[in-house]
Design a protein around this motif. Structure first.
Motif, mmCIF file in Angstrom:
data_model
loop_
_atom_site.group_PDB
_atom_site.id
_atom_site.type_symbol
_atom_site.label_atom_id
_atom_site.label_comp_id
_atom_site.label_asym_id
_atom_site.label_seq_id
_atom_site.Cartn_x
_atom_site.Cartn_y
_atom_site.Cartn_z
ATOM 1 N N LEU A 149 0.862 -0.717 0.202
ATOM 2 C CA LEU A 149 0.092 -0.318 0.176
ATOM 3 C C LEU A 149 1.074 1.286 -0.132
ATOM 4 O O LEU A 149 0.598 2.454 -1.017
ATOM 5 C CB LEU A 149 -1.220 -0.294 1.468
ATOM 6 C CG LEU A 149 -2.433 -0.749 0.777
ATOM 7 C CD1 LEU A 149 -2.608 -1.343 2.304
ATOM 8 C CD2 LEU A 149 -3.116 -0.468 -0.011
ATOM 9 N N PHE A 150 2.455 1.364 0.787
ATOM 10 C CA PHE A 150 2.904 2.538 0.882
ATOM 11 C C PHE A 150 3.529 2.891 -1.137
ATOM 12 O O PHE A 150 3.410 3.393 -1.743
ATOM 13 C CB PHE A 150 4.092 1.978 1.693
ATOM 14 C CG PHE A 150 5.228 2.875 1.612
ATOM 15 C CD1 PHE A 150 5.040 5.006 1.704
ATOM 16 C CD2 PHE A 150 6.038 2.345 1.213
ATOM 17 C CE1 PHE A 150 5.899 5.622 2.114
ATOM 18 C CE2 PHE A 150 7.239 4.156 0.710
ATOM 19 C CZ PHE A 150 7.065 4.999 1.448
ATOM 20 N N LEU A 151 3.342 1.964 -1.194
ATOM 21 C CA LEU A 151 4.433 1.493 -2.566
ATOM 22 C C LEU A 151 3.208 2.373 -3.562
ATOM 23 O O LEU A 151 3.615 3.697 -4.723
ATOM 24 C CB LEU A 151 4.553 0.143 -3.637
ATOM 25 C CG LEU A 151 5.912 -0.140 -2.643
ATOM 26 C CD1 LEU A 151 5.776 -2.310 -3.257
ATOM 27 C CD2 LEU A 151 7.179 -0.064 -2.821
ATOM 28 N N ALA A 152 1.934 2.387 -3.522
ATOM 29 C CA ALA A 152 1.203 3.092 -4.473
ATOM 30 C C ALA A 152 1.279 4.216 -3.768
ATOM 31 O O ALA A 152 1.015 5.017 -4.788
ATOM 32 C CB ALA A 152 -0.155 2.414 -4.088
ATOM 33 N N THR A 153 0.908 4.758 -2.897
ATOM 34 C CA THR A 153 1.616 6.097 -2.539
ATOM 35 C C THR A 153 2.497 6.905 -3.241
ATOM 36 O O THR A 153 2.685 7.594 -3.444
ATOM 37 C CB THR A 153 1.557 6.482 -0.787
ATOM 38 O OG1 THR A 153 2.465 5.969 0.171
ATOM 39 C CG2 THR A 153 0.077 5.726 -0.658
ATOM 40 N N LEU A 154 3.733 5.673 -3.147
ATOM 41 C CA LEU A 154 5.449 6.845 -3.347
ATOM 42 C C LEU A 154 4.486 6.940 -5.051
ATOM 43 O O LEU A 154 4.864 7.840 -5.697
ATOM 44 C CB LEU A 154 5.662 4.993 -3.637
ATOM 45 C CG LEU A 154 7.255 6.323 -3.864
ATOM 46 C CD1 LEU A 154 8.264 6.963 -3.093
ATOM 47 C CD2 LEU A 154 8.696 5.329 -3.820
#
Length: 513
Positions: free
Chosen positions: A85-90
């Motif tokens: 999920l963090f990767l998507a924000t990145l």
């Protein structure tokens, strides 16, 4: 372009090797300190080196995972629940950065005070030295990439040094001493200009010496051998068919939530600020004094972060530590940054077992040298000679970064720096000089409402029976508030028997009686 790269290849290749050895432990350490998989740091280093290196307009800046974003990444992963999920924000943060670059928002990077930039560089140099002392002593409880004062284990920079002195590993000390001797010795002009000895970077000789010494302990002092946590730790693949397992892909399932967008915007803004600061610092360190296009840098960082997020990497920014290592090692063009990314990709996959034999104490020696070049005593002397209005923001920025973190410290430094900028402008905008009872009030350049209080204070010091010349030949703009103050002074001048003469005004003022 090919001719440019070709003529500088020997310099850039050597510099890329030094940057590789600096970047390798930092990529891994920043990932672990961020609560992310170790491979994510290496992916960010590869993306920062190759993709950002190609797109950036800077010839000397190096990009990779940023220590300044460690706490933000750690909190974001915890808040969202998963690394995917963090990767998507990145990915979204990268697209925002790309947009900022396209609308030329990079111009904001030109407004950071010089004293704050110099303070940031010196602070990072001091932090590097302090943070490497435990690793030099073989106390490797803290990750190499964690540059914050307060650490996750409730220790801080100085308490960690005290623990290292108490629980040092004897085998680390000879390694760091030999590595430092090699690095310092190779900086001597006789060796530096020797074609044979200088053909291989000093950092590589230092690393090879560290590996050999550690292996030699097995014959003479087995209990001194450095293992596990005292060595570089890179994931080792069973074969090239497992390369796909190194990548992690983003999960966009929370893209409609407010928390998702808050994190994405935060990453974009903080990452952009850190990159612009690093770019400005790189230009100041560049021996050729080239000026890098700031907006193009945001485009490069935006593309880099988008790609990094899509394949499982950490946030990428331009970073000072690797940039300094790059410049001080003699890099001439961006080829050095690109080659360091290629080295990360190739060597991490091809010889991980060999890289995993490198003692962290040996790499600490390399970072000691980088840190010293950023925080040499001569830099402090030079800033002192510029005067308190430059020295105080410089020192306060250093202390703020040293005892908080990079971004908080820069924020404090900016506030102090802007205070002195405004104070200096107040003094320069209006001057009042006196000679034999005659006064000359000069308005310089632009005079805004911010100069209202200083103007009133100066006018209040003019005694009765004086002669005053108000000169505005150099003032291109005079705020209405300033004109009102002057009109009030002219109106009251007859009560004090003050004679006034007005010169160079393009604005309506009351004529003195």
């Amino acid at each position: 372009m090919n001719k440019l790269f070709g003529s500088n290849l020997k310099y850039d290749l050597k510099s890329s090797m030094v940057v590789f050895f600096v970047a390798l432990p930092l990529c891994l350490g920043i990932a672990v300190a961020s609560g992310a998989p170790p491979m994510s740091g290496l992916i960010a280093g590869i993306v920062g080196g190759i993709i950002v290196g190609v797109l950036s307009g800077s010839q000397v800046s190096v990009s990779g995972p940023a220590a300044g974003l460690t706490v933000i990444v750690l909190d974001s992963i915890s808040s969202l629940g998963t690394f995917q999920l963090f990767l998507a924000t990145l990915v979204i943060a990268g697209l925002i950065q790309l947009g900022l670059g396209l609308v030329k928002a990079g111009i904001l990077g030109y407004y950071f005070p010089h004293s704050v930039i110099k303070g940031m560089l010196s602070a990072i140099g001091l932090i590097l030295i302090l943070k490497q002392i435990p690793h030099a002593l073989g106390y490797d409880k803290d990750q190499m990439g964690d540059l914050a004062f307060k650490q996750l284990d409730n220790q801080n920079t100085f308490s960690e040094i005290w623990l290292a002195i108490q629980y040092f590993s004897p085998g680390a000390i000879p390694i760091v001493i030999v590595a430092l001797a090699i690095l310092i010795g190779f900086d001597h002009p006789k060796i530096k200009h020797n074609k044979v000895l200088s053909a291989v970077p000093a950092a590589l000789w230092a690393v090879l010496a560290g590996i050999v010494i550690n292996q030699f302990y097995g014959f003479i002092k087995p209990e001194w051998i450095l293992k596990d946590e005292h060595l570089v730790t890179i994931p080792v693949l069973g074969g090239f068919n497992e390369i796909g397992s190194l990548f992690t892909f983003p999960d966009f399932s929370l893209i409609t939530t407010s928390n998702f967008w808050v994190i994405a915007v935060t990453l974009a803004i903080i990452g952009s600020i850190e990159s612009l600061l690093s770019l400005e610092a790189a230009d100041k360190m560049d021996p050729q004094k080239r000026i890098s296009p700031a907006s193009r840098e945001l485009v490069a960082q935006g593309v880099g972060n988008t790609v990094s997020g899509l394949i499982g990497g950490l946030p990428v920014t331009a970073v000072i530590v690797r940039t300094t290592a790059n410049i001080t090692s003699g890099a001439k063009t961006k080829l050095s940054a690109i080659l360091h990314g290629i080295l990360l990709a190739v060597l991490v996959l091809a010889i991980p077992a060999m890289l995993n034999k490198i003692p962290l104490s040996c790499l600490a020696a390399v970072l000691f040298i980088v840190g010293f070049k950023l925080a040499k005593p001569s830099i402090f002397v030079h800033e002192w000679e510029k005067g308190l209005d430059q020295f105080l923001p410089f020192v306060i920025t250093i202390l703020a970064i040293l005892f908080t973190d990079l971004l908080m410290g820069i924020g404090i430094g900016m506030v102090v720096g802007m205070f002195f900028v405004i104070k200096t402008n107040f003094q320069e905008a209006i001057t009042l000089t006196e000679r034999n009872g005659n006064y000359l009030l000069k308005l310089h350049k632009d005079v805004s409402f911010l100069n209202k209080a200083p103007l009133k204070n100066k006018l209040a010091t003019i005694p009765e029976d004086s002669f005053v010349v108000i000169n505005a030949f150099k003032a291109k703009f005079i705020d209405q508030d300033i004109r009102d103050v002057l009109n009030d002074f002219i109106e009251s001048s007859y009560e004090k028997n003050i004679k006034i003469e007005i010169e160079g005004f393009n604005y309506n003022l009351k004529q003195p009686a």
